[in-house]
Design an enzyme around this catalytic site. Structure first.
Site, short mmCIF file in Angstrom:
data_model
loop_
_atom_site.label_atom_id
_atom_site.label_comp_id
_atom_site.label_asym_id
_atom_site.label_seq_id
_atom_site.Cartn_x
_atom_site.Cartn_y
_atom_site.Cartn_z
N SER A 153 0.55 6.10 -2.70
CA SER A 153 -0.18 5.83 -1.93
C SER A 153 -0.83 6.45 -0.85
O SER A 153 -0.28 7.07 0.05
CB SER A 153 0.84 4.31 -1.37
OG SER A 153 -0.45 3.69 -0.17
N ASP A 295 -8.28 -1.09 -5.87
CA ASP A 295 -8.89 -2.84 -5.84
C ASP A 295 -9.67 -3.44 -6.94
O ASP A 295 -9.79 -4.38 -7.30
CB ASP A 295 -8.39 -3.30 -4.58
CG ASP A 295 -6.94 -3.21 -4.04
OD1 ASP A 295 -7.23 -3.80 -2.30
OD2 ASP A 295 -6.77 -2.60 -4.66
N LYS A 322 1.24 -2.82 -7.76
CA LYS A 322 0.61 -3.47 -6.94
C LYS A 322 1.65 -4.91 -6.67
O LYS A 322 2.35 -4.46 -7.05
CB LYS A 322 -0.96 -3.96 -6.97
CG LYS A 322 -1.61 -2.45 -7.32
CD LYS A 322 -1.50 -1.55 -6.09
CE LYS A 322 -2.68 -0.58 -6.16
NZ LYS A 322 -2.52 0.16 -5.05
N ARG A 326 -0.21 -4.77 -12.68
CA ARG A 326 -1.67 -5.08 -12.43
C ARG A 326 -2.00 -4.88 -14.11
O ARG A 326 -2.88 -5.38 -14.18
CB ARG A 326 -2.65 -4.96 -11.97
CG ARG A 326 -3.12 -5.56 -10.35
CD ARG A 326 -3.75 -5.07 -9.24
NE ARG A 326 -3.18 -6.45 -8.42
CZ ARG A 326 -4.32 -5.89 -6.52
NH1 ARG A 326 -4.95 -4.79 -6.89
NH2 ARG A 326 -3.30 -6.91 -5.80
N LYS A 391 -2.48 -14.43 0.43
CA LYS A 391 -2.80 -13.10 0.98
C LYS A 391 -3.78 -12.08 1.30
O LYS A 391 -2.92 -11.89 2.90
CB LYS A 391 -1.43 -12.55 -0.16
CG LYS A 391 -1.16 -10.97 0.14
CD LYS A 391 -0.69 -9.91 -0.97
CE LYS A 391 0.43 -8.61 -0.37
NZ LYS A 391 -0.82 -7.68 -0.54
O1 LIG Z 1 -5.34 1.55 3.67
C1 LIG Z 1 -5.80 -0.02 2.85
O2 LIG Z 1 -5.93 -0.89 3.26
C2 LIG Z 1 -5.39 0.27 0.94
C3 LIG Z 1 -4.48 0.76 0.05
C4 LIG Z 1 -4.92 0.70 -1.32
O3 LIG Z 1 -3.43 0.57 -1.68
P1 LIG Z 1 -3.22 2.29 -1.93
O4 LIG Z 1 -3.67 3.00 -1.40
O5 LIG Z 1 -1.67 2.61 -2.54
O6 LIG Z 1 -3.85 2.74 -3.71
C5 LIG Z 1 -5.39 -0.41 -1.10
O7 LIG Z 1 -4.69 -1.03 -2.86
C6 LIG Z 1 -4.49 -1.74 -0.42
O8 LIG Z 1 -5.66 -2.88 -1.00
C7 LIG Z 1 -5.43 -1.28 0.57
C1 LIG Z 2 -2.84 -4.34 -3.05
C2 LIG Z 2 -2.80 -4.72 -2.18
O1 LIG Z 2 -2.63 -4.66 -1.06
P1 LIG Z 2 -1.57 -4.13 -0.42
O2 LIG Z 2 -1.26 -2.96 -0.81
O3 LIG Z 2 -1.92 -3.67 0.97
O4 LIG Z 2 -0.16 -5.13 -0.63
C3 LIG Z 2 -4.22 -5.61 -2.44
O5 LIG Z 2 -5.20 -5.99 -1.31
O6 LIG Z 2 -4.52 -5.30 -3.59
#
Ligand SMILES: O=C(O)C1=C[C@@H](OP(=O)(O)O)[C@@H](O)[C@H](O)C1
Ligand SMILES: C=C(OP(=O)(O)O)C(=O)O
Length: 411
Positions: A153, A295, A322, A326, A391
């Protein structure tokens, strides 16, 4: 709650929902300077971010978030709802401040991984009671350089950037791959705009605290990925839609790239004067890699369900961790609305066509619920557990109805 949607024609004008990612970053910025958000979103993820910073001494007075003279671990326990962004920012930030706190969360967040940040900080003077939630964190990062694998992540890296700024400076070395890099760029850009020094070159991020970090007062920019579900409803039902409140798209691949991706799929899709304008076109399949903005996989899969030729989505491995798996929930939802989809060697492949009435029970995944809600505007459908959109976008069903969708919420 159940959303029952009838065949509709969706179009008109709607304001983009506030960006979840930008809003969370602005809220965490209140640890460094005063923040006044004029249109504070009331989503569950935003409540998590506010809980996170108030646990570190930030005071909320009306629309203002006021930093303490120096952030400190004020609470000894915090329980988040569902925001992994908040959770994975919070852990490195607490470790940078130093202290002891037990961190927990509701499901499914409780089951989502935090291993990489636990491993990275355990070698730097921070101890963890577990590699997963609930976890007791104690100690303080004793080094100005942190190495962390980038394969899980980007949120850890963004949190480390905030932590390093709070400590006065440092360096983050990401062991490749540098996944979801668009979100690291978003963090770097926001903090540089406020006076921080963040240099992101390749897999190394050098951070320095600016002399005076500039306070923020204003609105949260619009969210492209969340807006895409309104766009999809309009495209598949033959409408025309203007989505306002969207900043000029960045020049790197990120959530904002959905404008170009939909154009490449045959949609009339243009950004102009802070608005995204979409209109139906001759739809065609595409091949796209979403690793830098994962996303978007849900949004692309939703539109691909209406496309009678092949769409290939690569860079999807991390979709498994996620809010839902997904890979599985995208495939299930595409099939529920008449498309064909499967996962093969790191790719999701979809062949759509005529969308049919579908039914899904939202698997605690807001984007899957919005995907199904959008597809259901073509020939009807039902989304159980429809409140899971709260959410990120509690306005989703109301906005969709305001654009002509025949939506009734039951229970
Ligand atoms: O830094 C952020 O705001 C986000 C990073 C992403 O997650 P990953 O970095 O775990 O892919 C994304 O999926 C999430 O909805 C928002
Ligand atoms: C993965 C998501 O959010 P978070 O990782 O912040 O739970 C999302 O918004 O699809």
């Amino acid at each position: 709650m159940r959303a029952i949607i009838k065949r509709s024609k969706v179009g008109g004008k709607v304001r983009a929902p506030p960006s979840k990612s930008q809003a969370i970053r602005l809220i965490f910025y209140s640890l460094l300077s005063k923040v006044e958000i004029e249109d504070m979103p009331d989503s569950e993820d935003i409540k998590d971010a506010i809980d996170a910073v108030t646990a570190l001494g930030v005071k909320m007075e009306g629309r203002e978030l006021i930093p303490p003279p120096s952030p400190y671990v004020k609470e000894n326990y915090v329980k988040f709802r569902g925001s992994a962004t908040t959770l994975r920012f919070f852990i490195p930030i607490v470790a940078s401040i130093g202290g002891e706190i037990v961190i927990d969360a509701d499901y499914p967040l409780r089951d989502r991984p935090i291993r990489r940040i636990v491993e990275a900080l355990s070698t730097k003077g921070v101890s963890f009671s577990s590699h997963s939630l609930p976890v007791k964190l104690s100690g303080k990062i004793k080094d100005d350089i942190v190495e962390i694998p980038g394969d899980e992540s980007s949120q850890y890296v963004s949190g480390l950037i905030y932590g390093m700024i709070m400590k006065g400076g440092g360096k983050i070395i990401i062991k490749p791959p540098v996944s979801s890099s668009s979100y690291i760029k978003m963090t770097a850009s926001l903090l540089k705009n406020f006076g921080g020094k963040v240099d992101f070159q390749g897999n190394v991020i050098s951070v320095e605290r600016g002399k005076d970090m500039i306070p923020f007062k204003g609105k949260v920019p619009g969210d492209y990925a969340l807006s895409s579900f309104y766009a999809i409803s309009s495209i598949i039902t033959g409408g025309r839609l203007k989505i306002t409140g969207l900043d000029v798209p960045e020049d790197y691949f990120g959530d904002h790239s959905i404008v170009e991706i939909f154009r490449n799929m045959g949609v009339t899709s243009q950004w102009e004067d802070n608005s995204w304008n979409v209109e139906q076109g001759e739809l065609r399949g595409i091949k796209v890699n979403v690793d830098d903005a994962p996303d978007l996989a849900v949004s692309i899969s939703a539109l691909a369900t209406a496309v009678p030729s092949l769409t290939i989505i690569e860079g999807v491995e991390r979709l498994k961790i996620k809010e839902s798996d997904r890979i599985s929930t995208i495939i299930t939802t595409v099939k529920a609305f008449g498309g064909d989809a499967h996962y093969d060697k790191g790719k999701i492949e979809i062949v759509g066509g005529k969308i049919k009435e579908g039914f899904i029970s939202c698997p605690s995944d807001h984007r899957i619920a919005m995907m199904a809600g959008a597809l259901a505007t073509y020939d009807g459908g039902v989304v159980d557990n429809a409140c899971c959109v709260n959410k990120s976008n509690p306005r989703f069903w109301k906005d969709l109805a305001s654009l002509g969708a025949k939506v009734s919420l039951v229970g």
